[in-house]
Design a protein around this motif. Structure first.
Motif, mmCIF file in Angstrom:
data_model
loop_
_atom_site.group_PDB
_atom_site.id
_atom_site.type_symbol
_atom_site.label_atom_id
_atom_site.label_comp_id
_atom_site.label_asym_id
_atom_site.label_seq_id
_atom_site.Cartn_x
_atom_site.Cartn_y
_atom_site.Cartn_z
ATOM 1 N N ARG A 163 0.847 -1.192 0.000
ATOM 2 C CA ARG A 163 0.000 0.000 0.000
ATOM 3 C C ARG A 163 0.885 1.245 0.000
ATOM 4 O O ARG A 163 1.652 1.454 0.949
ATOM 5 C CB ARG A 163 -0.938 0.000 1.197
ATOM 6 C CG ARG A 163 -1.992 -1.093 1.145
ATOM 7 C CD ARG A 163 -2.869 -1.062 2.378
ATOM 8 N NE ARG A 163 -2.099 -1.389 3.585
ATOM 9 C CZ ARG A 163 -2.593 -1.301 4.817
ATOM 10 N NH1 ARG A 163 -3.832 -0.868 5.003
ATOM 11 N NH2 ARG A 163 -1.838 -1.619 5.852
ATOM 12 N N ASN A 164 0.732 2.022 -1.036
ATOM 13 C CA ASN A 164 1.509 3.253 -1.190
ATOM 14 C C ASN A 164 0.534 4.434 -1.155
ATOM 15 O O ASN A 164 -0.139 4.734 -2.146
ATOM 16 C CB ASN A 164 2.289 3.225 -2.508
ATOM 17 C CG ASN A 164 3.214 4.417 -2.653
ATOM 18 O OD1 ASN A 164 3.500 5.124 -1.685
ATOM 19 N ND2 ASN A 164 3.692 4.649 -3.871
ATOM 20 N N TYR A 165 0.445 5.095 -0.008
ATOM 21 C CA TYR A 165 -0.469 6.216 0.189
ATOM 22 C C TYR A 165 0.361 7.491 0.349
ATOM 23 O O TYR A 165 1.309 7.525 1.140
ATOM 24 C CB TYR A 165 -1.338 6.030 1.437
ATOM 25 C CG TYR A 165 -2.248 4.825 1.397
ATOM 26 C CD1 TYR A 165 -2.441 4.095 0.232
ATOM 27 C CD2 TYR A 165 -2.910 4.395 2.542
ATOM 28 C CE1 TYR A 165 -3.258 2.987 0.199
ATOM 29 C CE2 TYR A 165 -3.745 3.295 2.524
ATOM 30 C CZ TYR A 165 -3.905 2.580 1.344
ATOM 31 O OH TYR A 165 -4.727 1.485 1.311
ATOM 32 N N LYS A 166 -0.055 8.534 -0.364
ATOM 33 C CA LYS A 166 0.703 9.797 -0.269
ATOM 34 C C LYS A 166 -0.155 10.965 -0.759
ATOM 35 O O LYS A 166 -1.007 10.802 -1.648
ATOM 36 C CB LYS A 166 1.983 9.716 -1.110
ATOM 37 C CG LYS A 166 1.745 9.343 -2.569
ATOM 38 C CD LYS A 166 3.062 9.172 -3.307
ATOM 39 C CE LYS A 166 2.832 8.712 -4.747
ATOM 40 N NZ LYS A 166 4.108 8.548 -5.468
ATOM 41 N N PRO A 167 0.049 12.137 -0.185
ATOM 42 C CA PRO A 167 -0.591 13.355 -0.709
ATOM 43 C C PRO A 167 0.252 13.957 -1.833
ATOM 44 O O PRO A 167 1.487 13.902 -1.806
ATOM 45 C CB PRO A 167 -0.638 14.275 0.514
ATOM 46 C CG PRO A 167 0.533 13.854 1.324
ATOM 47 C CD PRO A 167 0.737 12.375 1.085
ATOM 48 N N ILE A 168 -0.425 14.529 -2.804
ATOM 49 C CA ILE A 168 0.266 15.093 -3.967
ATOM 50 C C ILE A 168 -0.356 16.442 -4.294
ATOM 51 O O ILE A 168 -1.585 16.585 -4.347
ATOM 52 C CB ILE A 168 0.164 14.170 -5.204
ATOM 53 C CG1 ILE A 168 0.642 12.758 -4.887
ATOM 54 C CG2 ILE A 168 0.950 14.745 -6.366
ATOM 55 C CD1 ILE A 168 0.475 11.798 -6.053
ATOM 56 N N GLN A 169 0.497 17.427 -4.508
ATOM 57 C CA GLN A 169 0.041 18.699 -5.084
ATOM 58 C C GLN A 169 0.174 18.595 -6.598
ATOM 59 O O GLN A 169 1.268 18.527 -7.134
ATOM 60 C CB GLN A 169 0.878 19.875 -4.562
ATOM 61 C CG GLN A 169 0.450 21.213 -5.135
ATOM 62 C CD GLN A 169 1.289 22.359 -4.601
ATOM 63 O OE1 GLN A 169 1.818 22.275 -3.507
ATOM 64 N NE2 GLN A 169 1.417 23.422 -5.373
ATOM 65 N N VAL A 170 -0.963 18.583 -7.264
ATOM 66 C CA VAL A 170 -1.003 18.305 -8.690
ATOM 67 C C VAL A 170 -1.184 19.613 -9.451
ATOM 68 O O VAL A 170 -2.148 20.346 -9.235
ATOM 69 C CB VAL A 170 -2.151 17.335 -9.028
ATOM 70 C CG1 VAL A 170 -2.139 17.002 -10.500
ATOM 71 C CG2 VAL A 170 -2.032 16.076 -8.196
ATOM 72 N N VAL A 171 -0.239 19.898 -10.342
ATOM 73 C CA VAL A 171 -0.324 21.055 -11.244
ATOM 74 C C VAL A 171 -0.534 20.501 -12.644
ATOM 75 O O VAL A 171 0.398 19.964 -13.257
ATOM 76 C CB VAL A 171 0.940 21.925 -11.169
ATOM 77 C CG1 VAL A 171 0.793 23.155 -12.064
ATOM 78 C CG2 VAL A 171 1.225 22.333 -9.739
ATOM 79 N N THR A 172 -1.737 20.593 -13.133
ATOM 80 C CA THR A 172 -2.105 19.929 -14.386
ATOM 81 C C THR A 172 -2.691 20.923 -15.376
ATOM 82 O O THR A 172 -3.236 21.970 -14.997
ATOM 83 C CB THR A 172 -3.133 18.812 -14.139
ATOM 84 O OG1 THR A 172 -4.279 19.374 -13.481
ATOM 85 C CG2 THR A 172 -2.546 17.725 -13.278
ATOM 86 N N ALA A 173 -2.571 20.579 -16.646
ATOM 87 C CA ALA A 173 -3.211 21.357 -17.704
ATOM 88 C C ALA A 173 -4.683 21.000 -17.766
ATOM 89 O O ALA A 173 -5.065 19.833 -17.634
ATOM 90 C CB ALA A 173 -2.528 21.082 -19.046
#
Length: 465
Positions: free
Chosen positions: A143-153
């Motif tokens: 189990r790989n759980y993590k928060p991500i700040q996503v900068v997307t188009a």
């Protein structure tokens, strides 16, 4: 020196044995043994399956925590998400009974195989915290759980601003592995993902409506197929701030422009009032220009609304200038044409439901019939009237003086008649101007109401669709 060498080696061996059997060195030796057991011979660069024909199924999940920013100009969406992925590693399996009933353990992420699942819409690296561990269960579930700040188009449609709804997609797929090696599925059901707002911070400008998930298999060269999971993040802008700071001031200025029509058109106050409104609206547009979103593709509808309001103010000012010029009293104005009298003073009042057209400006009655007509030598009054007024016929000696007085009186009378005639013409033009002012005001009012109703209906439909 040579004799001391065996004693040195023996001391080092005793120190090592003392360290390994020290009760405070490793208080949880079971986890140490389990970590050494799992890392013995493990190859993190190899896909963790015993049969290479077996597909590694990676289950993922997505929860939106916050909408950080929406850049309409650059078409970029910045979100903060909680991302979860899990898969089965067949090489990380143990029997819990052999390790004091330990059923899960944390292992550094750099020591295990991790699928190369990325987001296709990435345009910049976000400031996300580094989570260096993954959880591994005894059956090999990682189990790989993590928060991500996503900068997307994201293709942002700002035409309905500030009542816009944006649909931005986050596409997860393996960058290299085909579907026979790595396949993607969901941890939860699509309905659970769609309506889950438990983590979303609902205090900003944007409101999370729902998250749609869709699985898709595609091929680039018609030979190898790839799996992808696309999440559609649907958000809606809260329009209260923009309604109070953009729409209401514009509506108030347009209402004042309509109220300005009740000023008398023959006074100069209406022109100065409408010029002041036009200047105030220009300053208002300069202030709000930085608030409106700007893109190279198009202009939001509210920008078109402001431009049309400015055009209506200009039209209103132009109408006021024409009416003031029409009713302005000048001695050189020509008489009102008969066709204009019939059209404006007879037909238009019926169209506007004006029962008495003379209520605007009653025409002064001429007084030419109440005074005698004078010419160069005599007066048109009769002798009976002269006797009634007590006038005595002049003698021959006083004839030149009387002729001079008669000429002066006739000149004064002609001047008065001319002045009354000019006044009558001015009054007729004033009456025509009042009728045309009412007509143009009602046409202007109908145009403003139709425009307002149309925009209100469109925004309501877009907001509640």
């Amino acid at each position: 020196m040579k004799a001391s060498a065996p004693w040195t080696a023996l001391a080092a061996l005793l120190a090592l044995l003392a360290t390994e059997h020290s009760p405070g060195r490793f208080s949880n030796a079971t986890l140490v043994r389990l970590s050494e057991y799992l890392s013995a011979g493990y190859k993190k660069g190899v896909r963790p399956v015993r049969d290479w024909r077996q597909t590694t199924m990676v289950a993922i999940d997505l929860m939106v925590y916050s909408i950080l920013s929406v850049d309409e100009k650059n078409q970029v969406l910045t979100t903060y998400i909680w991302y979860r992925q899990q898969w089965v590693d067949e090489f990380l399996v143990w029997n819990p009974e052999d390790f004091d009933d330990v059923k899960q353990v944390s292992i550094p992420t750099t020591n295990v195989w991790v699928p190369d699942i990325l987001i296709n819409e990435f345009v910049d690296v976000g400031k996300s915290p580094d989570i260096p561990y993954v959880y591994v269960r005894h059956n090999g579930l990682v189990r790989n759980y993590k928060p991500i700040q996503v900068v997307t188009a994201c293709s942002l449609n700002i035409y309905n601003f500030p009542f816009d709804v944006q649909n931005c997609s986050l596409t997860f797929q393996s960058w290299l592995h085909i579907i026979n090696d790595i396949n993607i599925t969901l941890i939860r059901t699509p309905d659970e993902v769609k309506f889950d707002k438990s983590l979303f911070m609902n205090q900003g400008e944007w409101e999370l409506l729902h998250i749609l998930s869709k699985y898709k298999s595609f091929s680039i060269d018609e030979n190898d197929h790839y799996a992808e999971m696309k999440f559609h993040v649907v958000i809606r802008r809260r329009p209260l701030f923009y309604t109070v700071n953009l729409l209401l001031p514009s509506i108030f200025l347009m209402l004042m422009d309509i109220v300005g029509f009740y000023l008398p058109p023959d006074s100069g106050e209406r022109v100065s009032f409408k010029i002041t409104l036009l200047l105030g609206y220009s300053v208002f547009l300069i202030i709000v220009s930085d608030t409106l979103p700007a893109t190279a593709i198009g202009t939001p509808l509210i920008g078109v609304y402001f431009v049309v309001c400015m055009a209506l103010l200009v039209i209103s000012l132009t109408e006021t200038v024409l009416i003031v010029r029409l009713v302005h009293k000048q001695d050189l104005q020509p008489p009102v044409p008969n066709w204009l009298k019939r059209l404006v003073l007879e037909k238009v009042p019926l169209l506007l439901c004006i029962r008495d057209k003379h209520k605007f400006c009653p025409v002064l009655s001429r007084g030419s019939d109440l005074s005698p007509r004078c010419n160069h030598r005599n007066c048109d009054s009769t002798k009976d009237s002269d006797r009634g007024l007590g006038l005595v016929p002049p003698s021959r000696d006083s004839a030149p003086i009387m002729d001079s007085i008669l000429l002066e009186i006739c000149s004064i009378r002609q001047f008065l008649d001319k002045r009354d005639e000019c006044r009558d013409i001015a009054k007729e033009w004033l009456q025509v101007g009042y009728v045309l002012d009412v007509l143009l005001f009602r046409v202007y009012l109908v145009a403003v109401l139709a425009y307002s109703i149309t925009l209100g209906t469109l925004w309501s439909v877009w907001q509640y669709a």
